[in-house]
Scaffold this motif. Structure first.
Motif: not given
Length: 243
Positions: A178, A217-218, A221, A226
């Protein structure tokens, strides 16, 4: 971030023309740096990194950049060899115009495990080195020399100010995937540089994509990103939530 081992003028000029700031590894004077980086066979690793630091610093200025902002900063790796050179390491950074020495202990994983008996140390040994080096840095500050120890500065900001320095290794949650990603030479994308080291030792568990095929994005995320965010959220970890 580069150790400069395979730097070329073509690549250096491209980086500077595209306004990329470069950080390198500088472990201390030649006897320390070359000990730590003896794998660069046929090269003097210290002479090489100093040569390219000068090339970049002069190149930034030639392109009209402010030398205080546009220069090669450095990170050091602390091995057992470093312990007898605490003052020399600080003096080298000062002489190179670098205003921060970021002292960090070795992480005992990846390739470091294979040579731990030669380069490793106990927590007590590292803390003794850290305290001696920090004392010398404070002494130089009292003499009017601008030099900061990065770990101390980071934790003092976290403890004494309302601001967070956003240092990804000690964020809550940690910045893996992130606040940072690491691109390997073969195009593999990892959550962080430590994840790249784990891959180099044979485990791609922390890979979150492949250059050219994985969308942003892939990647961000990805289930691994996560999971790491949840696992490192200190507000919900026993002992950390009340610290």
């Amino acid at each position: 971030v580069t150790n400069m081992t395979f730097m070329t003028e073509e690549n250096a000029d491209w980086l500077m023309d595209n306004e990329v700031l470069v950080c390198t590894s500088l472990d201390g004077p030649a006897e320390v740096h070359n000990f730590n980086r003896a794998w660069t066979k046929g090269q003097n690793a210290y002479d090489s990194v100093v040569k390219w630091m000068d090339y970049f610093n002069e190149g930034y200025v030639a392109r009209g950049k402010d030398a205080r902002l546009w220069h090669v900063d450095a990170l050091m790796t602390t091995t057992r060899k470093s312990f007898d050179y605490s003052q020399e390491i600080v003096d080298l950074y000062i002489s190179r115009g670098i205003h921060t020495v970021h002292l960090r202990p070795l992480n005992p994983y990846g390739f470091a495990l294979n040579t731990w008996e030669k380069i490793g140390y106990s927590a007590e040994e590292y803390l003794d080195f850290y305290a001696r080096t920090l004392d010398y840095i404070i002494e130089k500050n009292r003499e009017g020399v601008e030099i900061v120890e990065g770990t101390a500065a980071t934790f003092l900001m976290k403890m004494l100010t309302p601001d967070d320095p956003n240092f990804v290794d000690i964020r809550s949650p940690c910045g893996a995937g992130t606040g940072q990603v690491a691109y390997n030479y073969d195009g593999k994308i990892f959550t962080c540089d430590e994840a790249r080291m784990v891959s180099a030792a044979g485990n791609d568990f922390f890979q979150i994509g492949q250059l050219g095929t994985t969308g942003y994005d892939e990647m961000i995320q990805h289930p691994t990103v996560r999971a790491m965010a949840v696992a490192s959220l200190q507000d919900s970890l026993p002992g950390c939530d009340t610290c």
